[in-house]
Scaffold this active site. Structure first.
Site, PDB file in Angstrom:
ATOM      1  N   LYS A 104       0.884  -1.223  -0.041  1.00 31.81           N
ATOM      2  CA  LYS A 104       0.054   0.019   0.108  1.00 31.81           C
ATOM      3  C   LYS A 104       0.842   1.240   0.218  1.00 31.81           C
ATOM      4  O   LYS A 104       0.543   2.376  -0.734  1.00 31.81           O
ATOM      5  CB  LYS A 104      -0.884   0.088   1.226  1.00 31.81           C
ATOM      6  CG  LYS A 104      -2.102  -1.121   1.247  1.00 31.81           C
ATOM      7  CD  LYS A 104      -3.113  -0.969   2.470  1.00 31.81           C
ATOM      8  CE  LYS A 104      -2.375  -0.737   3.661  1.00 31.81           C
ATOM      9  NZ  LYS A 104      -1.985  -1.966   4.121  1.00 31.81           N
ATOM     10  N   THR A 128       3.783   1.571  -1.358  1.00 33.06           N
ATOM     11  CA  THR A 128       4.441   1.607  -2.540  1.00 33.06           C
ATOM     12  C   THR A 128       3.790   2.388  -3.414  1.00 33.06           C
ATOM     13  O   THR A 128       3.971   2.993  -4.456  1.00 33.06           O
ATOM     14  CB  THR A 128       5.158   0.438  -2.814  1.00 33.06           C
ATOM     15  OG1 THR A 128       5.978  -0.230  -2.091  1.00 33.06           O
ATOM     16  CG2 THR A 128       6.064   0.528  -3.862  1.00 33.06           C
ATOM     17  N   ARG A 158       2.363   7.583   7.348  1.00 33.48           N
ATOM     18  CA  ARG A 158       2.393   7.446   8.764  1.00 33.48           C
ATOM     19  C   ARG A 158       4.137   7.160   9.111  1.00 33.48           C
ATOM     20  O   ARG A 158       4.912   6.806   8.118  1.00 33.48           O
ATOM     21  CB  ARG A 158       2.070   5.951   9.190  1.00 33.48           C
ATOM     22  CG  ARG A 158       0.279   6.083   9.557  1.00 33.48           C
ATOM     23  CD  ARG A 158      -0.155   4.777   9.584  1.00 33.48           C
ATOM     24  NE  ARG A 158       0.021   4.018   8.393  1.00 33.48           N
ATOM     25  CZ  ARG A 158      -0.252   2.516   8.636  1.00 33.48           C
ATOM     26  NH1 ARG A 158      -0.673   2.068   9.468  1.00 33.48           N
ATOM     27  NH2 ARG A 158      -0.022   1.839   7.285  1.00 33.48           N
ATOM     28  N   LYS A 175      10.786  -5.880   9.888  1.00 32.09           N
ATOM     29  CA  LYS A 175      10.232  -5.023   8.664  1.00 32.09           C
ATOM     30  C   LYS A 175      11.348  -4.388   8.101  1.00 32.09           C
ATOM     31  O   LYS A 175      11.682  -4.533   6.771  1.00 32.09           O
ATOM     32  CB  LYS A 175       9.131  -3.992   8.911  1.00 32.09           C
ATOM     33  CG  LYS A 175       8.382  -3.744   7.626  1.00 32.09           C
ATOM     34  CD  LYS A 175       7.035  -2.820   8.126  1.00 32.09           C
ATOM     35  CE  LYS A 175       6.316  -2.629   6.866  1.00 32.09           C
ATOM     36  NZ  LYS A 175       5.058  -1.948   7.316  1.00 32.09           N
ATOM     37  N   ALA A 234      -2.282   0.050  14.438  1.00 36.40           N
ATOM     38  CA  ALA A 234      -3.340  -0.011  13.432  1.00 36.40           C
ATOM     39  C   ALA A 234      -4.370  -1.019  13.847  1.00 36.40           C
ATOM     40  O   ALA A 234      -5.459  -1.409  13.348  1.00 36.40           O
ATOM     41  CB  ALA A 234      -2.997  -0.781  12.225  1.00 36.40           C
ATOM     42  N   PHE A 253      -3.518  -1.992   7.155  1.00 36.29           N
ATOM     43  CA  PHE A 253      -4.029  -3.091   6.915  1.00 36.29           C
ATOM     44  C   PHE A 253      -4.878  -3.264   6.077  1.00 36.29           C
ATOM     45  O   PHE A 253      -5.027  -2.365   4.949  1.00 36.29           O
ATOM     46  CB  PHE A 253      -4.705  -3.767   8.331  1.00 36.29           C
ATOM     47  CG  PHE A 253      -3.620  -4.037   9.433  1.00 36.29           C
ATOM     48  CD1 PHE A 253      -2.095  -4.262   9.071  1.00 36.29           C
ATOM     49  CD2 PHE A 253      -4.130  -3.771  10.792  1.00 36.29           C
ATOM     50  CE1 PHE A 253      -1.432  -4.573  10.026  1.00 36.29           C
ATOM     51  CE2 PHE A 253      -3.073  -4.020  11.725  1.00 36.29           C
ATOM     52  CZ  PHE A 253      -1.746  -4.281  11.668  1.00 36.29           C
ATOM     53  N   PHE A 282       3.902  -8.206  -9.670  1.00 31.31           N
ATOM     54  CA  PHE A 282       5.388  -8.722  -9.347  1.00 31.31           C
ATOM     55  C   PHE A 282       5.650  -9.449 -10.394  1.00 31.31           C
ATOM     56  O   PHE A 282       5.198  -9.786 -11.305  1.00 31.31           O
ATOM     57  CB  PHE A 282       5.083  -9.782  -8.144  1.00 31.31           C
ATOM     58  CG  PHE A 282       4.802  -9.003  -6.841  1.00 31.31           C
ATOM     59  CD1 PHE A 282       4.542  -7.782  -6.624  1.00 31.31           C
ATOM     60  CD2 PHE A 282       4.495 -10.089  -5.971  1.00 31.31           C
ATOM     61  CE1 PHE A 282       4.167  -7.164  -5.163  1.00 31.31           C
ATOM     62  CE2 PHE A 282       4.199  -9.533  -4.325  1.00 31.31           C
ATOM     63  CZ  PHE A 282       3.957  -8.135  -4.283  1.00 31.31           C
ATOM     64  N   TRP A 292       6.991  -0.093  -8.528  1.00 33.98           N
ATOM     65  CA  TRP A 292       8.102  -0.637  -8.006  1.00 33.98           C
ATOM     66  C   TRP A 292       9.357  -0.659  -9.055  1.00 33.98           C
ATOM     67  O   TRP A 292      10.311  -0.423  -8.582  1.00 33.98           O
ATOM     68  CB  TRP A 292       7.705  -2.214  -7.572  1.00 33.98           C
ATOM     69  CG  TRP A 292       8.762  -2.607  -6.540  1.00 33.98           C
ATOM     70  CD1 TRP A 292       9.119  -2.527  -5.272  1.00 33.98           C
ATOM     71  CD2 TRP A 292       9.796  -3.632  -6.952  1.00 33.98           C
ATOM     72  NE1 TRP A 292      10.394  -3.203  -4.918  1.00 33.98           N
ATOM     73  CE2 TRP A 292      10.519  -3.952  -5.816  1.00 33.98           C
ATOM     74  CE3 TRP A 292      10.229  -4.320  -8.258  1.00 33.98           C
ATOM     75  CZ2 TRP A 292      11.645  -4.977  -5.994  1.00 33.98           C
ATOM     76  CZ3 TRP A 292      11.300  -5.185  -8.248  1.00 33.98           C
ATOM     77  CH2 TRP A 292      11.889  -5.575  -6.893  1.00 33.98           C
TER      78      TRP A 292
END
Length: 831
Positions: free
Chosen positions: A282, A284, A306, A317, A536, A567, A655, A684
């Site tokens: 999200k 990205t 955020r 992460k 979240a 989320f 992807f 991406w």
């Protein structure tokens, strides 16, 4: 003098400064203390530099120079002699005269060639008093004499003989008039500067490589613009930013007042389908979308994101700045500390936690009289209540202001909060994944006199203060929300607040800078606000209302602000609409729903996806049946969006392992299921260019009819609001409250908190409460184990099952890969 100038520089009600000082005090130190934009006399080095370079539109000509030029008629080809015109004013006069075509000479009163120069000059300008031993007869007959040698506000002047045959003129009152003219120009400029400015954004070029390098390699390969340059490009004023280093700046809230009449831009929310544990991109997509809008379609846009927590950054992460060629730069600045907002929240949260335990200790060990004497001490022979104590007295119904007049009963009511330790809900926080702080014991030292209780630490972003930061609309609102935070109940079952503890003002002081959004940029040099990062689950998981409001003013009426909800749409988007939009009053224009073939295959019955483990072949090879079966989750999330009446565009984050047939199938099903459009995205690997089709679809969807509505009325009882969310959003058959949850609902209703919105704390890995149930579960009863309240933030949060507010570190945390090069000071390992 300099101190007074600096004070006036910072006074927003002062738009111009004029100096009337003895000549000896006109030093560069004094002149350059005046802000160039407030320099009515035009004598600061910045202003003079512009004048000498001929940039007359960007500066003010000194009043005396203006007066001289006003008095002189056509001087092209004439010889002008400046006598005693020293310093800044002399330099400007010489420059202006030369631009008008005059031949300009300069000398001082004691120069041996003075008589000769005076004899040949067509115009003589005296910059200072003429000495008596310089006779007027030296001056060429018929020459024009102009004298500047006077205080601008006085008429004291002595120019020697009055029978001079030459035409003598003095600047006198004309210079005063010219100064007034400069003041008017300054005011006009200031008024113009307060208006909305058209963007003059210079985007950064991208040269994507294949294969795509690591995120940090991509970030380092791009040279970001200086943040003050970016701020100027998007119409921010110099005094509206506070710079942190080269690439970050806080933006002051005064901008909202300046642009209050400016229409808002379009408001876009990026949400997602139920994700795999790897996340579906999200952030990205959000960044790729704004890069496409601004850098490739020339449409003003802002991303509002955020701030990442240090916990996940060093735990699982490794960073949250986007990825590939769609990310915020510099990524290490984004992920580490930023401008210290989370540290401010930690400090404020823990100050309040310390105040709670300290107050219980003191009440347990002191009499009413002793407490009163310490809470309202005699200072310099006078005893007085503080403002926050007077407010507490009023809440207790005691309308007295003299500490000596309270009765014993009133003193007891005032000094005793009577906190029931078993009801304390306020925990200490730290911004690190530390599982061993999930349950602790405090008060074990002998000095605490046996006051021992069990407590816990939460991660800093789970603090209610973070949720307040994300939902507040101004400083006053934040202060009021901080004061309303309920930290426990007293022994009668009534709520005890931060205001009761007397700590509200101190919390506001710690948060005064954190309330300002942080300005950064994308890889393509488009603007980003990074502000707030509420948990979240137990909070609403959205960036700040203030960042969105400021960005909506800056982009202009035709621009776009793109923000992201944590989320899946069933959690982050639902909370965005029902909680954040209620707090802000803003109406969303479009929802971008992010999906991936990988997540859809999981929902179609594919094997488990585990962070850190290689993907099974079902995810790397074409399997149209898995994709088709998994699209049920995408269809459900589209339906959830439609409950709120907002157009939805599906962004398929492609992807390299996705086949063209799989991509086409997802887009076809999405459109058939009610999406305005469905677009494959390649940001991406290609940056904004790879999201141009998504940007065009969003622009078109924003022009569609919008029937935005909330899911439920705040007037509904707490249980009914929970039921509406469970049935309409999650697809549950019904809800089931534990006795604890029902007891809490009854308590909050009795305490007057029943009309707050609901913030469901539920797993993000399933539409149901069971993470292993993928796709679209049906027929389940949603269990509510507990119900808690964030009264300052303004919501009730039911817990669905168990919910940890302190993540733990895995066996091999990210910090194994994070390092610092001592020579270059470069951070390594933030992938």
């Amino acid at each position: 003098i300099v101190s007074e100038i600096l004070r006036l520089n910072e006074d927003p009600n002062v738009q111009g400064l004029a100096l009337d000082l003895p000549e000896s005090l006109y030093s560069s130190k004094v002149l350059n203390a005046v802000k160039p934009e407030k320099d009515v006399d035009g004598l600061s080095s910045v202003n003079l530099g512009c004048l000498v370079h001929g940039d007359v539109n960007d500066c003010l000509v000194p009043p005396t120079v203006c007066a001289v030029m006003e008095l002189l008629e056509d001087i092209g080809g004439k010889t002008v002699l400046l006598v005693g015109a020293r310093g800044a004013q002399g330099a400007v006069l010489q420059s202006v005269l030369q631009r008008e075509g005059a031949a300009v000479l300069s000398c001082h009163w004691r120069a041996p060639q003075l008589q000769s120069e005076l004899r040949h000059a067509d115009v003589v300008v005296f910059g200072s008093m003429k000495p008596d031993d310089v006779p007027v007869s030296w001056i060429k007959p018929g020459a024009t004499i102009i004298s500047c040698a006077r205080d601008l506000l006085s008429e004291k002047c002595n120019y020697g003989e009055q029978n001079n045959p030459a035409a003598e003129k003095t600047v006198g009152s004309l210079a005063v008039a010219m100064r007034m003219q400069n003041m008017v120009k300054n005011m006009e400029r200031w008024m113009q500067s307060q208006q909305y400015r058209k963007w003059d954004l210079h985007c950064l070029k991208l040269q994507p490589l294949s294969p795509v390098p690591s995120d940090i390699e991509i970030s380092r390969a791009q040279s970001p613009k200086a943040v003050d340059v970016l701020a100027k490009e998007i119409g921010l004023l110099t005094d509206e930013i506070e710079i942190y280093g080269q690439t970050k700046a806080k933006v002051r809230l005064s901008l909202l007042e300046r642009l209050k009449d400016q229409p808002d831009g379009k408001y876009v929310l990026v949400a997602g389908i139920t994700p795999t544990p790897l996340g579906e991109g999200k952030s990205t997509v959000t960044i790729g979308l704004v890069q496409a809008l601004t850098a490739h379609l020339n449409i003003n846009s802002f991303a509002c994101l955020r701030q990442p927590s240090q916990g996940p950054t060093f735990g699982v992460k490794g960073g949250a700045a986007g990825g590939g060629y769609a990310q915020v730069i510099p990524m290490e600045e984004f992920n580490l500390h930023l401008t210290g907002d989370i540290h401010a929240i930690t400090a404020a949260n823990n100050l309040l936690a310390a105040a709670i335990d300290a107050r219980i200790l003191h009440e347990n060990t002191q009499s009413d009289k002793s407490l009163y004497n310490r809470l309202v001490p005699v200072v310099n022979g006078v005893r007085g209540f503080s403002a926050i104590q007077l407010a507490r007295l009023r809440r207790l119904g005691i309308n007295k202001t003299d500490p000596e007049t309270l009765t014993e009963e009133e003193i007891s009511k005032f000094v005793r909060l009577d906190i029931d330790p078993s009801t304390i809900t306020w925990q200490r926080v730290v911004d690190t994944n530390d599982r061993f702080l999930r349950k602790i014991t405090v008060g074990q030292a002998n000095t605490e006199k046996g006051f021992v209780r069990q407590a816990q630490f939460d991660i800093a972003v789970a603090s209610e203060i973070m949720a307040i930061l994300a939902l507040t609309t101004n400083l006053q609102d934040m202060k009021e929300r901080l004061g309303k935070m309920v930290v426990a109940n007293d022994k009668k079952g009534e709520p005890v607040t931060a205001e009761d503890l007397g700590v509200t003002g101190a919390l506001a002081v710690l948060m005064k800078d954190a309330i300002k959004p942080t300005l950064m940029q994308t890889l393509e040099g488009t603007p980003v606000f990074v502000h707030a990062g509420p948990f979240a689950n137990i909070a609403h998981g959205n960036s700040s209302v203030l960042a969105d409001k400021i960005a909506l003013k800056l982009v202009g009426e035709k621009g776009f602000v793109v923000t992201e909800a944590g989320f899946g749409a069933d959690i982050g988007m639902e909370k965005f609409f029902n909680i954040k939009c209620r707090a802000s009053g803003l109406v969303p224009s479009v929802v971008v729903l992010v999906a991936t073939v990988r997540a859809l295959k999981m929902h179609g019955g594919g094997p488990n996806v585990t962070a850190g483990a290689p993907l099974k072949k079902e995810y790397t090879e074409e399997n149209l049946q898995l994709v088709a079966d998994g699209c049920c989750n995408l269809q459900k999330q589209i339906q959830i969006t439609q409950l709120f009446g907002v157009p939805v565009v599906v962004a398929l984050n492609v992807f390299k392992t996705d086949s063209p047939a799989e991509v086409d199938l997802v887009c076809k099903i999405a459109k058939e299921s009610g999406a305005f459009d469905a677009v494959p995205c390649y940001h991406w690997s290609a940056g904004g260019r790879g999201a141009v089709k998504l940007a065009q679809a969003v622009e078109q969807a924003a022009n569609e009819k919008n029937n935005f509505k909330y899911l439920y009325s705040l007037e509904l009882p707490i249980v009914e609001k929970i039921r509406v969310i469970a049935q309409k959003v999650y697809g549950a058959q019904d809800i089931e409250l534990s006795p604890t949850a029902q007891s809490q609902v009854d308590r909050y209703t009795r305490q007057g908190f029943g009309n707050l919105p609901i913030c469901m704390a539920k797993t993000h890995l399933s539409l149901s409460h069971q993470p292993e149930r993928k796709g679209v579960p049906t027929g389940f009863v949603l269990p509510i184990s507990d119900v808690r309240a964030s009264i300052g933030a303004g919501f009730i949060y039911p817990l669905v099952g168990t919910m940890s507010t302190m993540p733990g570190l895995p066996t091999r945390p990210c910090f194994y890969d994070i390092d610092l090069d001592p020579s270059t000071e470069q951070v390594k390992g933030l992938f």
